[in-house]
Design a protein around this motif. Structure first.
Motif, PDB file in Angstrom:
ATOM      1  N   GLY A   1       0.799  -1.220   0.000  1.00 19.30           N
ATOM      2  CA  GLY A   1       0.000   0.000   0.000  1.00 19.30           C
ATOM      3  C   GLY A   1       0.829   1.266   0.000  1.00 19.30           C
ATOM      4  N   SER A   2       2.093   1.187   0.413  1.00 19.11           N
ATOM      5  CA  SER A   2       2.971   2.352   0.393  1.00 19.11           C
ATOM      6  C   SER A   2       3.656   2.542  -0.948  1.00 19.11           C
ATOM      7  CB  SER A   2       4.035   2.224   1.487  1.00 19.11           C
ATOM      8  OG  SER A   2       4.835   1.080   1.252  1.00 19.11           O
ATOM      9  N   GLY A   3       3.406   1.629  -1.901  1.00 21.69           N
ATOM     10  CA  GLY A   3       4.013   1.703  -3.217  1.00 21.69           C
ATOM     11  C   GLY A   3       5.304   0.927  -3.343  1.00 21.69           C
ATOM     12  N   ASP A   4       5.830   0.431  -2.226  1.00 25.48           N
ATOM     13  CA  ASP A   4       7.078  -0.331  -2.278  1.00 25.48           C
ATOM     14  C   ASP A   4       6.890  -1.625  -3.046  1.00 25.48           C
ATOM     15  OD1 ASP A   4       8.274   1.612  -0.718  1.00 25.48           O
ATOM     16  OD2 ASP A   4       7.843   0.566   1.163  1.00 25.48           O
ATOM     17  N   CYS A   5       7.879  -1.944  -3.870  1.00 24.80           N
ATOM     18  CA  CYS A   5       7.860  -3.223  -4.574  1.00 24.80           C
ATOM     19  C   CYS A   5       8.301  -4.314  -3.597  1.00 24.80           C
ATOM     20  CB  CYS A   5       8.779  -3.183  -5.781  1.00 24.80           C
ATOM     21  SG  CYS A   5       8.734  -4.702  -6.764  1.00 24.80           S
ATOM     22  N   LYS A   6       7.463  -5.327  -3.402  1.00 23.58           N
ATOM     23  CA  LYS A   6       7.733  -6.382  -2.436  1.00 23.58           C
ATOM     24  C   LYS A   6       8.242  -7.670  -3.068  1.00 23.58           C
ATOM     25  CE  LYS A   6       6.630  -4.131   1.276  1.00 23.58           C
ATOM     26  NZ  LYS A   6       7.685  -3.804   2.266  1.00 23.58           N
ATOM     27  N   PHE A   7       8.062  -7.798  -4.377  1.00 20.61           N
ATOM     28  CA  PHE A   7       8.447  -9.068  -4.993  1.00 20.61           C
ATOM     29  C   PHE A   7       8.601  -8.895  -6.498  1.00 20.61           C
ATOM     30  CE2 PHE A   7       6.992 -13.351  -6.648  1.00 20.61           C
ATOM     31  CZ  PHE A   7       8.187 -13.984  -6.369  1.00 20.61           C
ATOM     32  N   ILE A   8       9.748  -9.350  -7.026  1.00 22.73           N
ATOM     33  CA  ILE A   8       9.979  -9.428  -8.470  1.00 22.73           C
ATOM     34  C   ILE A   8      10.322 -10.881  -8.772  1.00 22.73           C
ATOM     35  CG2 ILE A   8      11.399  -8.669 -10.413  1.00 22.73           C
ATOM     36  CD1 ILE A   8      11.864  -6.041  -8.993  1.00 22.73           C
ATOM     37  N   PRO A   9       9.407 -11.630  -9.366  1.00 19.61           N
ATOM     38  CA  PRO A   9       9.642 -13.066  -9.566  1.00 19.61           C
ATOM     39  C   PRO A   9      10.902 -13.368 -10.368  1.00 19.61           C
ATOM     40  CG  PRO A   9       7.356 -12.492 -10.053  1.00 19.61           C
ATOM     41  CD  PRO A   9       8.091 -11.219  -9.876  1.00 19.61           C
ATOM     42  N   GLN A  10      11.284 -12.486 -11.295  1.00 14.36           N
ATOM     43  CA  GLN A  10      12.410 -12.754 -12.184  1.00 14.36           C
ATOM     44  C   GLN A  10      13.763 -12.446 -11.533  1.00 14.36           C
ATOM     45  OE1 GLN A  10       9.806 -10.657 -13.012  1.00 14.36           O
ATOM     46  NE2 GLN A  10       8.616 -12.216 -14.124  1.00 14.36           N
ATOM     47  N   ALA A  11      13.758 -11.851 -10.344  1.00 13.91           N
ATOM     48  CA  ALA A  11      15.016 -11.476  -9.689  1.00 13.91           C
ATOM     49  C   ALA A  11      15.560 -12.644  -8.875  1.00 13.91           C
ATOM     50  CB  ALA A  11      14.800 -10.263  -8.791  1.00 13.91           C
ATOM     51  N   PRO A  12      16.791 -13.120  -9.149  1.00 13.68           N
ATOM     52  CA  PRO A  12      17.376 -14.225  -8.363  1.00 13.68           C
ATOM     53  C   PRO A  12      17.540 -13.811  -6.902  1.00 13.68           C
ATOM     54  CG  PRO A  12      18.623 -13.831 -10.378  1.00 13.68           C
ATOM     55  CD  PRO A  12      17.670 -12.688 -10.236  1.00 13.68           C
ATOM     56  N   PRO A  13      17.208 -14.692  -5.970  1.00 11.27           N
ATOM     57  CA  PRO A  13      17.287 -14.330  -4.544  1.00 11.27           C
ATOM     58  C   PRO A  13      18.704 -14.116  -4.040  1.00 11.27           C
ATOM     59  CG  PRO A  13      16.772 -16.666  -4.820  1.00 11.27           C
ATOM     60  CD  PRO A  13      16.711 -16.060  -6.181  1.00 11.27           C
ATOM     61  N   ASP A  14      19.724 -14.656  -4.758  1.00  8.11           N
ATOM     62  CA  ASP A  14      21.101 -14.511  -4.291  1.00  8.11           C
ATOM     63  C   ASP A  14      21.814 -13.339  -4.939  1.00  8.11           C
ATOM     64  OD1 ASP A  14      21.035 -15.613  -6.793  1.00  8.11           O
ATOM     65  OD2 ASP A  14      22.670 -17.040  -6.454  1.00  8.11           O
ATOM     66  N   ARG A  15      21.079 -12.518  -5.682  1.00  4.99           N
ATOM     67  CA  ARG A  15      21.641 -11.328  -6.326  1.00  4.99           C
ATOM     68  C   ARG A  15      21.176 -10.083  -5.564  1.00  4.99           C
ATOM     69  NH1 ARG A  15      22.865 -12.681 -11.740  1.00  4.99           N
ATOM     70  NH2 ARG A  15      23.720 -14.810 -11.686  1.00  4.99           N
ATOM     71  N   PRO A  16      21.613  -8.902  -5.963  1.00  2.00           N
ATOM     72  CA  PRO A  16      21.119  -7.674  -5.303  1.00  2.00           C
ATOM     73  C   PRO A  16      19.591  -7.607  -5.299  1.00  2.00           C
ATOM     74  CG  PRO A  16      22.971  -7.165  -6.728  1.00  2.00           C
ATOM     75  CD  PRO A  16      22.651  -8.613  -6.965  1.00  2.00           C
ATOM     76  N   LEU A  17      19.033  -7.180  -4.206  1.00  2.00           N
ATOM     77  CA  LEU A  17      17.583  -7.141  -4.049  1.00  2.00           C
ATOM     78  C   LEU A  17      17.021  -5.955  -4.828  1.00  2.00           C
ATOM     79  CD1 LEU A  17      17.354  -7.986  -0.233  1.00  2.00           C
ATOM     80  CD2 LEU A  17      17.194  -9.535  -2.187  1.00  2.00           C
ATOM     81  N   VAL A  18      16.822  -6.177  -6.128  1.00  2.00           N
ATOM     82  CA  VAL A  18      16.429  -5.072  -7.002  1.00  2.00           C
ATOM     83  C   VAL A  18      15.030  -4.555  -6.661  1.00  2.00           C
ATOM     84  CG1 VAL A  18      17.922  -5.744  -8.912  1.00  2.00           C
ATOM     85  CG2 VAL A  18      15.631  -6.725  -8.744  1.00  2.00           C
ATOM     86  N   HIS A  19      14.220  -5.365  -5.997  1.00  2.00           N
ATOM     87  CA  HIS A  19      12.872  -4.885  -5.673  1.00  2.00           C
ATOM     88  C   HIS A  19      12.899  -3.769  -4.618  1.00  2.00           C
ATOM     89  CE1 HIS A  19      13.417  -7.823  -2.385  1.00  2.00           C
ATOM     90  NE2 HIS A  19      12.578  -7.055  -1.711  1.00  2.00           N
ATOM     91  N   THR A  20      14.058  -3.595  -3.968  1.00  2.00           N
ATOM     92  CA  THR A  20      14.163  -2.524  -2.958  1.00  2.00           C
ATOM     93  C   THR A  20      14.613  -1.201  -3.573  1.00  2.00           C
ATOM     94  OG1 THR A  20      16.465  -3.113  -2.453  1.00  2.00           O
ATOM     95  CG2 THR A  20      14.732  -4.218  -1.188  1.00  2.00           C
ATOM     96  N   PHE A  21      14.946  -1.187  -4.855  1.00  2.00           N
ATOM     97  CA  PHE A  21      15.389   0.045  -5.492  1.00  2.00           C
ATOM     98  C   PHE A  21      14.210   1.019  -5.599  1.00  2.00           C
ATOM     99  CE2 PHE A  21      19.101  -1.951  -8.102  1.00  2.00           C
ATOM    100  CZ  PHE A  21      19.645  -2.421  -6.916  1.00  2.00           C
ATOM    101  N   LYS A  22      14.518   2.298  -5.536  1.00  2.00           N
ATOM    102  CA  LYS A  22      13.467   3.310  -5.605  1.00  2.00           C
ATOM    103  C   LYS A  22      12.720   3.253  -6.927  1.00  2.00           C
ATOM    104  CE  LYS A  22      12.630   8.250  -4.936  1.00  2.00           C
ATOM    105  NZ  LYS A  22      13.245   9.571  -4.612  1.00  2.00           N
ATOM    106  N   ARG A  23      13.426   2.947  -8.007  1.00  2.00           N
ATOM    107  CA  ARG A  23      12.778   2.912  -9.318  1.00  2.00           C
ATOM    108  C   ARG A  23      11.806   1.750  -9.452  1.00  2.00           C
ATOM    109  NH1 ARG A  23      16.432   3.605 -14.450  1.00  2.00           N
ATOM    110  NH2 ARG A  23      14.304   3.623 -15.312  1.00  2.00           N
TER     111      ARG A  23
END
Length: 548
Positions: A154-176
């Motif tokens: 509800g705050s607009g934060d991205c909580k999950f990107i299925p295509q992002a590997p879990p052992d790589r940088p957490l791209v879902h936390t990026f502002k963009r």
């Protein structure tokens, strides 16, 4: 469209706590310490929406002040510094996201069950710009884009990107990766939003709130709401609602026009429809709108979206036009001073929403504190059938009128239109407000070229299904139920005829055979009638003024 000539007593718009009475209009105002004094309106007429909330009560007014322009030329109305209504919550399904457009902005409205709040986002996924309104609410209560499965809180934060590997940088936390969130709130059972996502407006609700109408939250009032998308612009919509003189003509045979006792009631009857001179005047005009008086009624335009009027049915006729017998209590209920009996009040509240060039949305509610039982036993969709007929009866006129106004230029409206009588006072007041304070038209900020969309065929222009039924929970459910009944009747008529035709002589008694045929004929006749009823009331109902 219509505003009843009997509409009068204006609901109090609430903003505590400092009280002032100017020209018979009571204001209660709290100034936020965060707003510098230089930015406040310092005119004699206090603006409604310059503080966190406000109360306006127009129970009685002094005679019109010739000084209508209380603001300076430099004090302009900012279209993007106001709250805008989106939809009434009674017509929003919490299970799905809803696509809406307001002020040319594409929005998605959805229910965040984790915060128990309605949210308003930009209808764009930051990944590949797919519309989030085509998505779903997932099992964790997040808004999911169905293009690639990105999920947002509800705050607009991205909580999950299925295509992002879990052992790589957490791209879902990026502002963009975040969705764009608009400030929003729920008031009077309507979702409102602030049309800016700039950081300074994140907590705008603490400094400024939408206009509040206490009667819409008062359980002693009925408050059925309806909404409809309108195929002409905001300016034409709102000025038409301010015009009582068109009612006996554009809505002839649909609406009964009240005839208040005045000097024209017994001496003036010019035609069949009953048009007559109407005493109207604008009381005070500034960048936040204006107040007005019409015979026994008072009205208020709260820029940019609200026009409302009301009538107190216990009027002191000797007190003069617009003077109401009694006073407004703290609870907002009228009481006769001699008997203590609560006055009967009926309000008309029109909420006009700029959608895009040549399109608008109307939310209507007619709260009243008498006859409440009627709305409890009559289905809501039945009221909407009558209201849609009223809207349709002048829809084509206004659609064409808007194109002619655009051709001459909105700033030339008063030169092109001849408005010599007092019955056009509110319309002239609105156009004066629009030209003097609001730039002459809605500020679309370059979203549109200035050319109206092409006029569709008449049946598409006046279509009720896509402009109302699909956006109304009551009418949508009634439409589905009636369509199911239509199928049942059709199948029953065919089945009964088939049984009679296929059954050998002697299997069915001679008395039963004509009975079955009669029932089949009745079912078929009911099917044809119901099919016509559904089409006429839920899809398209033309209106021929020449044959009324």
């Amino acid at each position: 469209m219509v505003v009843l000539t009997a509409a009068a007593h204006v609901p109090s718009l609430h903003i505590p706590p400092t009280s002032t009475i100017l020209h018979g209009v009571r204001f209660t105002k709290t100034t936020s310490p965060n707003i510098p004094i230089s930015s406040r309106n310092m005119s004699k007429f206090k603006p409604l929406n310059t503080s966190s909330s406000s109360t306006v009560s127009i129970d009685s007014m002094d005679p019109p002040d010739p000084e209508l322009d209380a603001e300076t030329e430099g004090d302009k109305f900012d279209w993007y510094s106001e709250w805008y209504p989106v939809m009434p919550v009674c017509d929003l399904d919490k299970r799905v996201p809803h696509a809406k457009k307001v002020m040319g902005l594409d929005l998605v409205v959805w229910w965040d069950r984790n915060e128990s709040e309605w949210k308003v986002f930009d209808d764009t996924c930051p990944h590949r710009l797919a519309p989030l309104s085509e998505g779903r609410i997932d099992q964790w209560g997040r808004l999911q884009c169905v293009y690639h499965g990105w999920c947002f809180s509800g705050s607009g934060d991205c909580k999950f990107i299925p295509q992002a590997p879990p052992d790589r940088p957490l791209v879902h936390t990026f502002k963009r990766a975040c969705a764009t969130v608009y400030p929003s709130t729920l008031q009077n059972d309507i979702v409102w939003f602030w049309p800016s996502t700039e950081p300074q407006y994140k907590n705008i609700l603490t400094r400024k709130k939408p206009p509040y109408i206490p009667e819409l939250d008062d359980p002693s009032y009925t408050k059925l709401m309806t909404n409809r998308d309108i195929p002409y612009g905001y300016e034409v919509l709102i000025e038409n609602l301010m015009d009582p003189a068109h009612v006996p003509y554009a809505h002839y045979g649909i609406m009964r026009v009240p005839q208040p006792k005045n000097r024209y009631a017994t001496t003036f009857k010019a035609d069949r429809e009953g048009g007559r001179p109407i005493e109207m005047s604008v009381q005070r005009l500034d960048k936040n709108g204006f107040s007005g008086k019409q015979e026994i009624s008072t009205s208020r335009f709260i820029a940019p979206c609200i026009y409302y009027s009301s009538l107190s049915l216990g009027m002191n006729q000797s007190a003069g036009v617009g003077q109401v017998n009694g006073s407004l209590s703290a609870a907002g209920k009228k009481k006769e001073p001699s008997t203590g009996v609560q006055q009967r009040r009926a309000l008309l509240v029109f909420i006009c929403i700029p959608v895009s060039l040549g399109n608008s949305r109307l939310i209507v509610t007619f709260p009243r504190n008498f006859g409440v039982w009627i709305d409890q036993i009559v289905p809501r969709w039945m009221f909407h059938v009558g209201q849609n007929l009223i809207l349709d009866s002048d829809l084509y006129l206004l659609h064409v009128e808007e194109r002619k106004i655009i051709n001459v230029g909105p700033s030339n409206w008063q030169k092109a239109c001849f408005v010599p009588t007092k019955s056009d006072a509110y319309v002239i007041g609105f156009r004066k407000w629009l030209n003097k304070f609001a730039g002459g038209q809605v500020d679309w900020r370059g979203k549109f070229s200035g050319v109206l969309p092409p006029s569709p065929p008449r049946e598409q222009l006046m279509d009720r299904y896509w402009s109302h039924v699909v956006n109304c929970t009551s009418c949508s459910a009634a439409h589905k139920g009636l369509k199911a009944l239509e199928v049942v009747l059709q199948v029953a008529s065919i089945a009964l005829i088939g049984i009679v035709a296929a059954t050998k002589q002697g299997v069915i008694s001679p008395a039963a055979r004509p009975t079955l045929v009669s029932i089949a004929i009745l079912c078929f006749a009911a099917f044809k009638w119901l099919s016509h009823f559904i089409y006429k009331n839920f899809h398209f109902h033309d209106y021929n003024h020449a044959l009324r």
